[in-house]
Write a protein that holds these residues in place. Sequence first.
Motif, PDB file in Angstrom:
ATOM      1  N   MET A   1       0.839  -1.192   0.000  1.00  0.00           N
ATOM      2  CA  MET A   1       0.000   0.000   0.000  1.00  0.00           C
ATOM      3  C   MET A   1       0.881   1.252   0.000  1.00  0.00           C
ATOM      4  O   MET A   1       1.876   1.313   0.697  1.00  0.00           O
ATOM      5  N   VAL A   2       0.504   2.237  -0.804  1.00  0.00           N
ATOM      6  CA  VAL A   2       1.256   3.483  -0.881  1.00  0.00           C
ATOM      7  C   VAL A   2       1.078   4.264   0.419  1.00  0.00           C
ATOM      8  O   VAL A   2      -0.024   4.399   0.948  1.00  0.00           O
ATOM      9  N   HIS A   3       2.188   4.751   0.932  1.00  0.00           N
ATOM     10  CA  HIS A   3       2.225   5.484   2.194  1.00  0.00           C
ATOM     11  C   HIS A   3       1.997   6.968   1.901  1.00  0.00           C
ATOM     12  O   HIS A   3       2.715   7.576   1.115  1.00  0.00           O
ATOM     13  N   ARG A   4       1.005   7.564   2.540  1.00  0.00           N
ATOM     14  CA  ARG A   4       0.675   8.972   2.283  1.00  0.00           C
ATOM     15  C   ARG A   4       1.399   9.887   3.268  1.00  0.00           C
ATOM     16  O   ARG A   4       1.310   9.710   4.475  1.00  0.00           O
ATOM     17  N   ILE A   5       2.088  10.878   2.711  1.00  0.00           N
ATOM     18  CA  ILE A   5       2.799  11.875   3.506  1.00  0.00           C
ATOM     19  C   ILE A   5       2.166  13.232   3.254  1.00  0.00           C
ATOM     20  O   ILE A   5       2.090  13.692   2.104  1.00  0.00           O
ATOM     21  N   ALA A   6       1.687  13.854   4.314  1.00  0.00           N
ATOM     22  CA  ALA A   6       1.089  15.183   4.215  1.00  0.00           C
ATOM     23  C   ALA A   6       2.096  16.216   4.705  1.00  0.00           C
ATOM     24  O   ALA A   6       2.559  16.148   5.845  1.00  0.00           O
ATOM     25  N   VAL A   7       2.439  17.153   3.847  1.00  0.00           N
ATOM     26  CA  VAL A   7       3.394  18.208   4.174  1.00  0.00           C
ATOM     27  C   VAL A   7       2.618  19.475   4.526  1.00  0.00           C
ATOM     28  O   VAL A   7       1.774  19.926   3.749  1.00  0.00           O
ATOM     29  N   VAL A   8       2.908  20.028   5.689  1.00  0.00           N
ATOM     30  CA  VAL A   8       2.234  21.237   6.154  1.00  0.00           C
ATOM     31  C   VAL A   8       3.078  22.450   5.763  1.00  0.00           C
ATOM     32  O   VAL A   8       4.239  22.570   6.160  1.00  0.00           O
ATOM     33  N   ALA A   9       2.491  23.338   4.973  1.00  0.00           N
ATOM     34  CA  ALA A   9       3.159  24.564   4.535  1.00  0.00           C
ATOM     35  C   ALA A   9       2.527  25.757   5.235  1.00  0.00           C
ATOM     36  O   ALA A   9       1.301  25.905   5.227  1.00  0.00           O
ATOM     37  N   LEU A  10       3.343  26.600   5.814  1.00  0.00           N
ATOM     38  CA  LEU A  10       2.873  27.794   6.516  1.00  0.00           C
ATOM     39  C   LEU A  10       3.519  29.032   5.905  1.00  0.00           C
ATOM     40  O   LEU A  10       4.523  28.934   5.196  1.00  0.00           O
ATOM     41  N   ASP A  11       2.957  30.185   6.195  1.00  0.00           N
ATOM     42  CA  ASP A  11       3.525  31.432   5.684  1.00  0.00           C
ATOM     43  C   ASP A  11       4.985  31.585   6.096  1.00  0.00           C
ATOM     44  O   ASP A  11       5.382  31.179   7.194  1.00  0.00           O
ATOM     45  N   ASP A  12       5.754  32.175   5.210  1.00  0.00           N
ATOM     46  CA  ASP A  12       7.185  32.374   5.403  1.00  0.00           C
ATOM     47  C   ASP A  12       7.926  31.044   5.479  1.00  0.00           C
ATOM     48  O   ASP A  12       8.907  30.895   6.210  1.00  0.00           O
ATOM     49  N   PHE A  13       7.438  30.059   4.695  1.00  0.00           N
ATOM     50  CA  PHE A  13       8.079  28.744   4.697  1.00  0.00           C
ATOM     51  C   PHE A  13       9.464  28.823   4.071  1.00  0.00           C
ATOM     52  O   PHE A  13       9.756  29.657   3.217  1.00  0.00           O
ATOM     53  N   ALA A  14      10.330  27.919   4.536  1.00  0.00           N
ATOM     54  CA  ALA A  14      11.672  27.782   3.962  1.00  0.00           C
ATOM     55  C   ALA A  14      11.549  27.024   2.653  1.00  0.00           C
ATOM     56  O   ALA A  14      11.060  25.895   2.619  1.00  0.00           O
ATOM     57  N   THR A  15      11.983  27.627   1.575  1.00  0.00           N
ATOM     58  CA  THR A  15      11.664  27.099   0.255  1.00  0.00           C
ATOM     59  C   THR A  15      12.202  25.688   0.010  1.00  0.00           C
ATOM     60  O   THR A  15      11.485  24.834  -0.513  1.00  0.00           O
ATOM     61  N   LEU A  16      13.441  25.433   0.370  1.00  0.00           N
ATOM     62  CA  LEU A  16      13.994  24.102   0.148  1.00  0.00           C
ATOM     63  C   LEU A  16      13.310  23.074   1.040  1.00  0.00           C
ATOM     64  O   LEU A  16      13.028  21.947   0.614  1.00  0.00           O
ATOM     65  N   ASP A  17      13.025  23.432   2.277  1.00  0.00           N
ATOM     66  CA  ASP A  17      12.373  22.510   3.203  1.00  0.00           C
ATOM     67  C   ASP A  17      11.056  21.992   2.627  1.00  0.00           C
ATOM     68  O   ASP A  17      10.710  20.818   2.776  1.00  0.00           O
ATOM     69  N   LEU A  18      10.306  22.887   1.985  1.00  0.00           N
ATOM     70  CA  LEU A  18       9.013  22.485   1.438  1.00  0.00           C
ATOM     71  C   LEU A  18       9.177  21.557   0.242  1.00  0.00           C
ATOM     72  O   LEU A  18       8.355  20.669   0.011  1.00  0.00           O
ATOM     73  N   GLY A  19      10.249  21.733  -0.523  1.00  0.00           N
ATOM     74  CA  GLY A  19      10.433  20.917  -1.715  1.00  0.00           C
ATOM     75  C   GLY A  19      11.057  19.563  -1.477  1.00  0.00           C
ATOM     76  O   GLY A  19      10.854  18.629  -2.267  1.00  0.00           O
ATOM     77  N   ILE A  20      11.807  19.419  -0.379  1.00  0.00           N
ATOM     78  CA  ILE A  20      12.542  18.176  -0.140  1.00  0.00           C
ATOM     79  C   ILE A  20      11.640  16.941  -0.077  1.00  0.00           C
ATOM     80  O   ILE A  20      11.903  15.951  -0.772  1.00  0.00           O
ATOM     81  N   PRO A  21      10.592  16.922   0.745  1.00  0.00           N
ATOM     82  CA  PRO A  21       9.799  15.684   0.825  1.00  0.00           C
ATOM     83  C   PRO A  21       9.138  15.312  -0.496  1.00  0.00           C
ATOM     84  O   PRO A  21       9.069  14.127  -0.849  1.00  0.00           O
ATOM     85  N   GLY A  22       8.685  16.317  -1.245  1.00  0.00           N
ATOM     86  CA  GLY A  22       8.078  16.014  -2.530  1.00  0.00           C
ATOM     87  C   GLY A  22       9.053  15.398  -3.505  1.00  0.00           C
ATOM     88  O   GLY A  22       8.672  14.622  -4.377  1.00  0.00           O
ATOM     89  N   GLN A  23      10.326  15.730  -3.372  1.00  0.00           N
ATOM     90  CA  GLN A  23      11.340  15.166  -4.250  1.00  0.00           C
ATOM     91  C   GLN A  23      11.798  13.798  -3.781  1.00  0.00           C
ATOM     92  O   GLN A  23      11.769  12.819  -4.532  1.00  0.00           O
ATOM     93  N   VAL A  24      12.223  13.692  -2.516  1.00  0.00           N
ATOM     94  CA  VAL A  24      12.794  12.441  -2.020  1.00  0.00           C
ATOM     95  C   VAL A  24      11.759  11.325  -1.995  1.00  0.00           C
ATOM     96  O   VAL A  24      11.996  10.216  -2.492  1.00  0.00           O
ATOM     97  N   PHE A  25      10.612  11.591  -1.411  1.00  0.00           N
ATOM     98  CA  PHE A  25       9.613  10.523  -1.292  1.00  0.00           C
ATOM     99  C   PHE A  25       8.949  10.212  -2.632  1.00  0.00           C
ATOM    100  O   PHE A  25       8.600   9.060  -2.897  1.00  0.00           O
TER     101      PHE A  25
END
Length: 324
Positions: A1-25
């Motif tokens: 079964m595919v494992h679902r990862i929900a990434v929480v984005a908030l104002d003034d987010f760190a740009t690389l931090d937000l992109g890392i999980p979408g890329q690696v996973f």
Amino acid sequence: MVHRIAVVALDDFATLDLGIPGQVFWIAEDSEGRKLYEVVTCSPGGRPVRGSGGYTVVPDHDLSVLATADTVLVAGIHGGSPLVDGTIDGELREALRDAAGRSRMMSICTGAFVLAAAGLLDGRPATTHWRNAALFRSLYPKVLLDPDVLFIDDGDLLTSAGVAAGIDVCLHVVRRDHGSEVANRAARRCVTPPWREGGQAQFIERPLPEPGDAGTAPTRAWMLERLDQPLDLAAQARHARMSVRTFTRRFKEETGLSPARWLTLQRVERARHLLETTDLTVDQVAARSGFGTAVSLRQHLHATVGVAPLAYRHTFRNHAVAAL
């Protein structure tokens, strides 16, 4: 079964931090190319959030998606109430607390401030970017903060240091879930080292080698090809054509580790790979990874991951086989 990862984005987010999980996973696949994770991104109310890089992101989901997530990951932020007075919006707080009862929780960099503001880190070991350590301690004194490591895996709760350490913790999770073969493939796709020990020190104000100076990278590559052989410090320095003192200094400047510590970690990594992917005996694994004896392998593996070789093989090889 595919494992679902929900990434929480908030104002003034760190740009690389937000992109890392979408890329690696997103690129983590089994041997037949099947995706192992689904990554979704959300924000309070599903509203657009503005990042520190000068652009705005419109997530596909609001916080209700956290109820469907197997893992919840909070990206780092550069501002907002979690970094000012230790509070977060009530809707976000409740959504995170509800998710924590059923999902694995993660943060990258200052995302730990958000988890701490939700009360999820009290009494738990955690880390964040070393520059924010003093502020974190003042706002969240109940958290067992260790700012000197790349990431901390506390079972259902994982926190990481800044920026590139987010890649390390995500690859660590892939490895924990599916074994080293899957994690190594993902790392190659990301063009990044497949593994750095979570307990490795953050690179805090380390000086760069002087321009034009020869580095230790060729010697490190040479060492990796000879992990099963004796590699004393004198031999390493000779290969680098440096004095032992200069070699030791430059090695630590470039890696953050002493040559001996770095070599031990590479040998542990080789042993882990062999335990996961071969039927070699523990004695054979010890010999091929450079530890010489099963006793030495057990000591070093237990010091690094907390288990004996056979227990490690039983746990992680099952994960690896399941992913194939």
